[in-house]
Design a protein around this motif. Structure first.
Motif, PDB file in Angstrom:
ATOM      1  N   THR A   1      63.180  32.988  22.705  1.00 16.93           N
ATOM      2  CA  THR A   1      62.860  32.117  23.828  1.00 16.93           C
ATOM      3  C   THR A   1      63.587  30.796  23.678  1.00 16.93           C
ATOM      4  OG1 THR A   1      60.957  30.993  22.822  1.00 16.93           O
ATOM      5  CG2 THR A   1      60.561  33.171  23.787  1.00 16.93           C
TER       6      THR A   1
ATOM      7  N   ASN B   1      49.433  38.906  26.518  1.00 15.70           N
ATOM      8  CA  ASN B   1      50.484  38.210  25.777  1.00 15.70           C
ATOM      9  C   ASN B   1      50.020  36.759  25.635  1.00 15.70           C
ATOM     10  OD1 ASN B   1      52.812  37.185  24.647  1.00 15.70           O
ATOM     11  ND2 ASN B   1      53.963  37.200  26.563  1.00 15.70           N
TER      12      ASN B   1
ATOM     13  N   ARG C   1      52.735  42.039  17.074  1.00 15.41           N
ATOM     14  CA  ARG C   1      53.809  41.070  17.311  1.00 15.41           C
ATOM     15  C   ARG C   1      55.034  41.787  17.864  1.00 15.41           C
ATOM     16  NH1 ARG C   1      53.743  37.378  11.813  1.00 15.41           N
ATOM     17  NH2 ARG C   1      53.095  39.344  10.869  1.00 15.41           N
TER      18      ARG C   1
ATOM     19  N   ALA D   1      60.945  38.535  19.954  1.00 18.19           N
ATOM     20  CA  ALA D   1      61.300  37.750  21.131  1.00 18.19           C
ATOM     21  C   ALA D   1      62.233  36.616  20.757  1.00 18.19           C
ATOM     22  CB  ALA D   1      60.038  37.172  21.788  1.00 18.19           C
TER      23      ALA D   1
ATOM     24  N   PHE E   1      54.048  32.754  22.476  1.00 16.74           N
ATOM     25  CA  PHE E   1      55.131  32.853  21.500  1.00 16.74           C
ATOM     26  C   PHE E   1      54.766  32.139  20.206  1.00 16.74           C
ATOM     27  CE2 PHE E   1      58.898  30.848  19.619  1.00 16.74           C
ATOM     28  CZ  PHE E   1      59.703  31.959  19.395  1.00 16.74           C
TER      29      PHE E   1
ATOM     30  N   ARG F   1      57.198  45.141  25.248  1.00 18.10           N
ATOM     31  CA  ARG F   1      55.750  45.168  25.479  1.00 18.10           C
ATOM     32  C   ARG F   1      55.378  46.463  26.206  1.00 18.10           C
ATOM     33  NH1 ARG F   1      56.311  39.000  27.519  1.00 18.10           N
ATOM     34  NH2 ARG F   1      58.136  40.034  28.420  1.00 18.10           N
TER      35      ARG F   1
ATOM     36  N   HIS G   1      58.192  35.806  17.888  1.00 16.09           N
ATOM     37  CA  HIS G   1      57.457  36.968  18.400  1.00 16.09           C
ATOM     38  C   HIS G   1      56.519  36.565  19.529  1.00 16.09           C
ATOM     39  CE1 HIS G   1      58.502  38.101  14.222  1.00 16.09           C
ATOM     40  NE2 HIS G   1      58.617  39.320  14.707  1.00 16.09           N
ATOM     41  N   TRP G   2      56.296  37.530  20.423  1.00 14.84           N
ATOM     42  CA  TRP G   2      55.170  37.443  21.338  1.00 14.84           C
ATOM     43  C   TRP G   2      53.944  37.969  20.609  1.00 14.84           C
ATOM     44  CZ3 TRP G   2      56.535  34.442  25.002  1.00 14.84           C
ATOM     45  CH2 TRP G   2      57.727  34.569  25.698  1.00 14.84           C
TER      46      TRP G   2
ATOM     47  N   ASP H   1      50.572  37.890  31.009  1.00 15.20           N
ATOM     48  CA  ASP H   1      51.228  36.761  30.350  1.00 15.20           C
ATOM     49  C   ASP H   1      50.317  35.548  30.518  1.00 15.20           C
ATOM     50  OD1 ASP H   1      53.535  37.507  29.079  1.00 15.20           O
ATOM     51  OD2 ASP H   1      54.806  37.290  30.830  1.00 15.20           O
TER      52      ASP H   1
ATOM     53  N   THR I   1      56.597  32.146  30.728  1.00 12.27           N
ATOM     54  CA  THR I   1      57.189  33.055  31.697  1.00 12.27           C
ATOM     55  C   THR I   1      57.941  32.269  32.765  1.00 12.27           C
ATOM     56  OG1 THR I   1      55.407  34.652  31.374  1.00 12.27           O
ATOM     57  CG2 THR I   1      56.728  34.880  33.367  1.00 12.27           C
TER      58      THR I   1
END
Length: 249
Positions: free
Chosen positions: A93, A115, A88, A91, A118, A164, A99-100, A184, A200
């Motif tokens: 957003t 990835n 993880r 992140a 989220f 990342r 987390h991503w 992604d 993204t």
């Protein structure tokens, strides 16, 4: 009536002043020209990235990649996720802090970090979608993010990640055949499922035109100020007369 000239500066003083004026003016103009060049470079970059991101997906490369050629390339690859190696990455957003979720995908020639999307802070892996077996993955190729961020660094020993960093993630997971980039992934499955992919945003800030206009304006103002000082000194004395020489009777 006699006329006497005021005391004049040595020629070398004027030469030095004019040289400094010239250097400053040329520097300001040069910075404006450089920003114009950057503007066209950024426009070409945006066009290339948008073309790659909106093209039909292709197989991701096996070898080295570069940001100039491969960033945001739309790819598609089948593989099997190793969920036990998931990491993880911190992140923030439009959905809030969280987390991503990065999971290595085993493909024919090695592994690719994906990835998957989220997840909000507080959610647990048991709440995440975890596809088993071979699955197709669609998404955008992204260049690795080494070391961490400006304010924080990755700490693999504590399994704390803020960027990342593909190489560091691979070392932590014991993968020696992982690609140097990550993907992604697009969002798949239920709209409410976690992880939430497809977040993204391909949007590049392009302020170079305003920067160029600012430098050119500063050059024009500087030149105007110098001209005012020079002509003011030539044609205006302190008492407002237009004589160049001091007069006395």
């Amino acid at each position: 009536m006699t006329r006497t000239r005021g005391r004049q500066r040595p020629f070398w003083v004027d030469a030095v002043v004019l040289s400094c004026v010239f250097v400053i003016f040329v520097t300001l103009v040069g910075l404006g020209v450089w920003q114009v060049q950057r503007l066209y470079w950024k426009l070409d970059l945006i066009e290339a990235v948008e073309s790659r991101a909106n093209a039909n997906p292709i197989e991701p490369p096996e070898g080295p990649v570069s940001s100039e050629t491969h960033a945001y390339l739309r790819v598609a690859v089948p593989g099997t996720f190793h969920h036990q190696m998931t990491r993880r990455i911190k992140a923030i957003t439009e959905l809030g802090p969280g987390h991503w979720v990065l999971t290595p995908l085993q493909v024919d020639w090695g592994h690719i970090w994906v990835n998957r999307g989220f997840v909000p802070a507080g959610t647990e892996p048991s709440q995440w979608n975890a596809p088993a077996g071979p699955v197709p993955v669609f998404g955008l190729l992204r260049i690795t993010e080494p070391d961490g961020t400006l304010l924080e660094k990755n700490d693999p020993a504590k399994d704390r990640w803020v960027s990342r960093d593909v190489a560091a993630l691979s070392r932590a997971a014991g993968l020696s055949d992982a690609a140097s980039y990550f993907i992604d992934a697009d969002h798949s499955g239920s709209p409410d499922a976690w992880p939430r992919g497809g977040l993204t945003i391909v949007n590049f800030r392009n302020p170079h035109l305003s920067y160029a206009l600012t430098w050119f304006a500063m050059a024009a103002l500087f030149l105007g100020g110098i001209a005012y000082v020079i002509f003011g000194r030539l044609y205006h004395t302190k008492d407002g007369s237009t004589a160049i020489d001091d007069e006395c009777t």
